[in-house]
Design a protein around this motif. Sequence first.
Motif, PDB file in Angstrom:
ATOM      1  N   ARG A  78       0.807  -1.215   0.000  1.00  0.00           N
ATOM      2  CA  ARG A  78       0.000   0.000   0.000  1.00  0.00           C
ATOM      3  C   ARG A  78       0.844   1.271   0.000  1.00  0.00           C
ATOM      4  O   ARG A  78       0.532   2.232  -0.694  1.00  0.00           O
ATOM      5  N   GLU A  79       1.922   1.274   0.757  1.00  0.00           N
ATOM      6  CA  GLU A  79       2.747   2.486   0.851  1.00  0.00           C
ATOM      7  C   GLU A  79       3.344   2.860  -0.497  1.00  0.00           C
ATOM      8  O   GLU A  79       3.335   4.023  -0.898  1.00  0.00           O
ATOM      9  N   VAL A  80       3.864   1.861  -1.185  1.00  0.00           N
ATOM     10  CA  VAL A  80       4.485   2.140  -2.475  1.00  0.00           C
ATOM     11  C   VAL A  80       3.426   2.530  -3.511  1.00  0.00           C
ATOM     12  O   VAL A  80       3.639   3.438  -4.306  1.00  0.00           O
ATOM     13  N   SER A  81       2.264   1.863  -3.473  1.00  0.00           N
ATOM     14  CA  SER A  81       1.217   2.236  -4.434  1.00  0.00           C
ATOM     15  C   SER A  81       0.702   3.641  -4.148  1.00  0.00           C
ATOM     16  O   SER A  81       0.414   4.396  -5.082  1.00  0.00           O
ATOM     17  N   ASP A  82       0.594   4.006  -2.877  1.00  0.00           N
ATOM     18  CA  ASP A  82       0.188   5.372  -2.550  1.00  0.00           C
ATOM     19  C   ASP A  82       1.208   6.388  -3.069  1.00  0.00           C
ATOM     20  O   ASP A  82       0.834   7.416  -3.643  1.00  0.00           O
ATOM     21  N   GLN A  83       2.473   6.098  -2.879  1.00  0.00           N
ATOM     22  CA  GLN A  83       3.491   7.032  -3.348  1.00  0.00           C
ATOM     23  C   GLN A  83       3.534   7.080  -4.874  1.00  0.00           C
ATOM     24  O   GLN A  83       3.796   8.129  -5.453  1.00  0.00           O
ATOM     25  N   ALA A  84       3.240   5.964  -5.531  1.00  0.00           N
ATOM     26  CA  ALA A  84       3.165   5.973  -6.992  1.00  0.00           C
ATOM     27  C   ALA A  84       2.014   6.859  -7.463  1.00  0.00           C
ATOM     28  O   ALA A  84       2.155   7.617  -8.429  1.00  0.00           O
ATOM     29  N   LEU A  85       0.880   6.780  -6.761  1.00  0.00           N
ATOM     30  CA  LEU A  85      -0.244   7.653  -7.115  1.00  0.00           C
ATOM     31  C   LEU A  85       0.105   9.117  -6.877  1.00  0.00           C
ATOM     32  O   LEU A  85      -0.279   9.991  -7.661  1.00  0.00           O
ATOM     33  N   VAL A  86       0.849   9.405  -5.819  1.00  0.00           N
ATOM     34  CA  VAL A  86       1.275  10.786  -5.560  1.00  0.00           C
ATOM     35  C   VAL A  86       2.233  11.248  -6.652  1.00  0.00           C
ATOM     36  O   VAL A  86       2.163  12.395  -7.117  1.00  0.00           O
ATOM     37  N   LEU A  87       3.127  10.357  -7.094  1.00  0.00           N
ATOM     38  CA  LEU A  87       4.026  10.714  -8.194  1.00  0.00           C
ATOM     39  C   LEU A  87       3.245  11.027  -9.475  1.00  0.00           C
ATOM     40  O   LEU A  87       3.521  12.011 -10.160  1.00  0.00           O
ATOM     41  N   ILE A  88       2.263  10.182  -9.785  1.00  0.00           N
ATOM     42  CA  ILE A  88       1.445  10.420 -10.975  1.00  0.00           C
ATOM     43  C   ILE A  88       0.649  11.710 -10.820  1.00  0.00           C
ATOM     44  O   ILE A  88       0.549  12.512 -11.757  1.00  0.00           O
ATOM     45  N   GLY A  89       0.101  11.935  -9.628  1.00  0.00           N
ATOM     46  CA  GLY A  89      -0.629  13.172  -9.372  1.00  0.00           C
ATOM     47  C   GLY A  89       0.262  14.393  -9.520  1.00  0.00           C
ATOM     48  O   GLY A  89      -0.143  15.401 -10.108  1.00  0.00           O
ATOM     49  N   GLY A  90       1.483  14.301  -8.991  1.00  0.00           N
ATOM     50  CA  GLY A  90       2.426  15.409  -9.134  1.00  0.00           C
ATOM     51  C   GLY A  90       2.776  15.665 -10.586  1.00  0.00           C
ATOM     52  O   GLY A  90       2.884  16.815 -11.019  1.00  0.00           O
ATOM     53  N   ALA A  91       2.937  14.593 -11.361  1.00  0.00           N
ATOM     54  CA  ALA A  91       3.233  14.754 -12.788  1.00  0.00           C
ATOM     55  C   ALA A  91       2.062  15.421 -13.513  1.00  0.00           C
ATOM     56  O   ALA A  91       2.267  16.271 -14.378  1.00  0.00           O
ATOM     57  N   LEU A  92       0.845  15.061 -13.138  1.00  0.00           N
ATOM     58  CA  LEU A  92      -0.318  15.704 -13.758  1.00  0.00           C
ATOM     59  C   LEU A  92      -0.398  17.186 -13.384  1.00  0.00           C
ATOM     60  O   LEU A  92      -0.813  18.010 -14.198  1.00  0.00           O
ATOM     61  N   ILE A  93      -0.007  17.505 -12.161  1.00  0.00           N
ATOM     62  CA  ILE A  93      -0.035  18.909 -11.739  1.00  0.00           C
ATOM     63  C   ILE A  93       1.033  19.711 -12.476  1.00  0.00           C
ATOM     64  O   ILE A  93       0.836  20.894 -12.770  1.00  0.00           O
ATOM     65  N   VAL A  94       2.168  19.080 -12.794  1.00  0.00           N
ATOM     66  CA  VAL A  94       3.237  19.782 -13.517  1.00  0.00           C
ATOM     67  C   VAL A  94       2.783  20.195 -14.916  1.00  0.00           C
ATOM     68  O   VAL A  94       3.112  21.277 -15.394  1.00  0.00           O
ATOM     69  N   PHE A  95       1.985  19.346 -15.582  1.00  0.00           N
ATOM     70  CA  PHE A  95       1.512  19.686 -16.919  1.00  0.00           C
ATOM     71  C   PHE A  95       0.632  20.923 -16.855  1.00  0.00           C
ATOM     72  O   PHE A  95      -0.201  21.055 -15.966  1.00  0.00           O
ATOM     73  N   PRO A  96       0.811  21.840 -17.805  1.00  0.00           N
ATOM     74  CA  PRO A  96      -0.015  23.040 -17.779  1.00  0.00           C
ATOM     75  C   PRO A  96      -1.467  22.729 -18.120  1.00  0.00           C
ATOM     76  O   PRO A  96      -1.751  22.042 -19.103  1.00  0.00           O
ATOM     77  N   GLY A  97      -2.350  23.169 -17.275  1.00  0.00           N
ATOM     78  CA  GLY A  97      -3.771  22.967 -17.495  1.00  0.00           C
ATOM     79  C   GLY A  97      -4.486  22.755 -16.179  1.00  0.00           C
ATOM     80  O   GLY A  97      -3.919  22.217 -15.224  1.00  0.00           O
ATOM     81  N   PHE A  98      -5.720  23.186 -16.139  1.00  0.00           N
ATOM     82  CA  PHE A  98      -6.477  23.112 -14.901  1.00  0.00           C
ATOM     83  C   PHE A  98      -7.162  21.756 -14.710  1.00  0.00           C
ATOM     84  O   PHE A  98      -7.367  21.326 -13.583  1.00  0.00           O
ATOM     85  N   LEU A  99      -7.523  21.086 -15.797  1.00  0.00           N
ATOM     86  CA  LEU A  99      -8.160  19.774 -15.678  1.00  0.00           C
ATOM     87  C   LEU A  99      -7.178  18.733 -15.151  1.00  0.00           C
ATOM     88  O   LEU A  99      -7.505  17.952 -14.255  1.00  0.00           O
ATOM     89  N   THR A 100      -5.958  18.711 -15.705  1.00  0.00           N
ATOM     90  CA  THR A 100      -4.953  17.778 -15.215  1.00  0.00           C
ATOM     91  C   THR A 100      -4.530  18.137 -13.796  1.00  0.00           C
ATOM     92  O   THR A 100      -4.225  17.251 -12.999  1.00  0.00           O
ATOM     93  N   ASP A 101      -4.530  19.432 -13.473  1.00  0.00           N
ATOM     94  CA  ASP A 101      -4.238  19.845 -12.092  1.00  0.00           C
ATOM     95  C   ASP A 101      -5.285  19.296 -11.130  1.00  0.00           C
ATOM     96  O   ASP A 101      -4.951  18.802 -10.051  1.00  0.00           O
ATOM     97  N   ALA A 102      -6.558  19.373 -11.520  1.00  0.00           N
ATOM     98  CA  ALA A 102      -7.631  18.885 -10.651  1.00  0.00           C
ATOM     99  C   ALA A 102      -7.513  17.375 -10.438  1.00  0.00           C
ATOM    100  O   ALA A 102      -7.631  16.886  -9.307  1.00  0.00           O
ATOM    101  N   LEU A 103      -7.247  16.630 -11.509  1.00  0.00           N
ATOM    102  CA  LEU A 103      -7.076  15.180 -11.364  1.00  0.00           C
ATOM    103  C   LEU A 103      -5.833  14.874 -10.525  1.00  0.00           C
ATOM    104  O   LEU A 103      -5.851  13.978  -9.678  1.00  0.00           O
ATOM    105  N   GLY A 104      -4.766  15.620 -10.741  1.00  0.00           N
ATOM    106  CA  GLY A 104      -3.547  15.425  -9.954  1.00  0.00           C
ATOM    107  C   GLY A 104      -3.772  15.676  -8.479  1.00  0.00           C
ATOM    108  O   GLY A 104      -3.279  14.927  -7.620  1.00  0.00           O
ATOM    109  N   VAL A 105      -4.518  16.707  -8.148  1.00  0.00           N
ATOM    110  CA  VAL A 105      -4.819  17.002  -6.739  1.00  0.00           C
ATOM    111  C   VAL A 105      -5.645  15.869  -6.134  1.00  0.00           C
ATOM    112  O   VAL A 105      -5.418  15.463  -4.993  1.00  0.00           O
ATOM    113  N   LEU A 106      -6.594  15.324  -6.895  1.00  0.00           N
ATOM    114  CA  LEU A 106      -7.388  14.197  -6.385  1.00  0.00           C
ATOM    115  C   LEU A 106      -6.511  12.973  -6.113  1.00  0.00           C
ATOM    116  O   LEU A 106      -6.767  12.226  -5.172  1.00  0.00           O
TER     117      LEU A 106
END
Length: 156
Positions: A78-106
Motif C-alpha cells: 500500500r505504501e508504495v502504491s500510494d506514493q506511486a499515485l502521488v508521483l502520478i498526481g504530481g506529474a499531472l499537476i506539472v503539466f499546464p492545465g487546470f483539468l490535469t491539475d484537478a485530477l492530480g490534486v485528487l
Amino acid sequence: MSTTRRPRTRWVLLFFFVLLPLAELFVVIQVGQEIGAWWTIALLVLGSVVGSSLIRHAGARAWGALRTAVETGQVPGREVSDQALVLIGGALIVFPGFLTDALGVLLVLPFTRPLFRRLVSGLVASQLVVISTSTQRRPGPGSEGSVVRGEVVDDD
C-alpha cells in the motif's frame, strides 16, 4: 492480445492526445477571460512548481518505503502504491492545465487516494486476467490448437 483491445486503445489515445488538450485549452481560455491572462499564467506556473515539489517529495518517500520493505523482507504494498499515485498526481499537476491539475490534486489528497488505489488495482487485475486467459489459448498438446510433429534435418 485480442483484437477487441485495439479500438479501446484508439479511444484512449484520441482522448489523451486530442480531446484532453482541446478541453484544457478551452478551460485555460475561459479562466483567462474571467481572471485575466497574467493571473492565469501565474496559476499555471504555481501548479508546475507545486507539482514538481510533490514529485520530488513523493519520489523520496516511495524509494524509502521500497528500501525499508526490502530490508525487512516485506512485500511493498500500500505504501508504495500510494506514493506511486502521488508521483502520478504530481506529474499531472506539472503539466499546464487546470483539468490535469484537478485530477492530480485528487490523486495526491490522502482521503481520495484510496478510491484511485482500488480503481487502479481493479484495472491491473482485469489486465492480468486477460493476459492469463490469452496465454492459455496457445496451440499445443491438450489445447484447441493442432500440433505438427516433424523432424529437423541438417543439410551441412
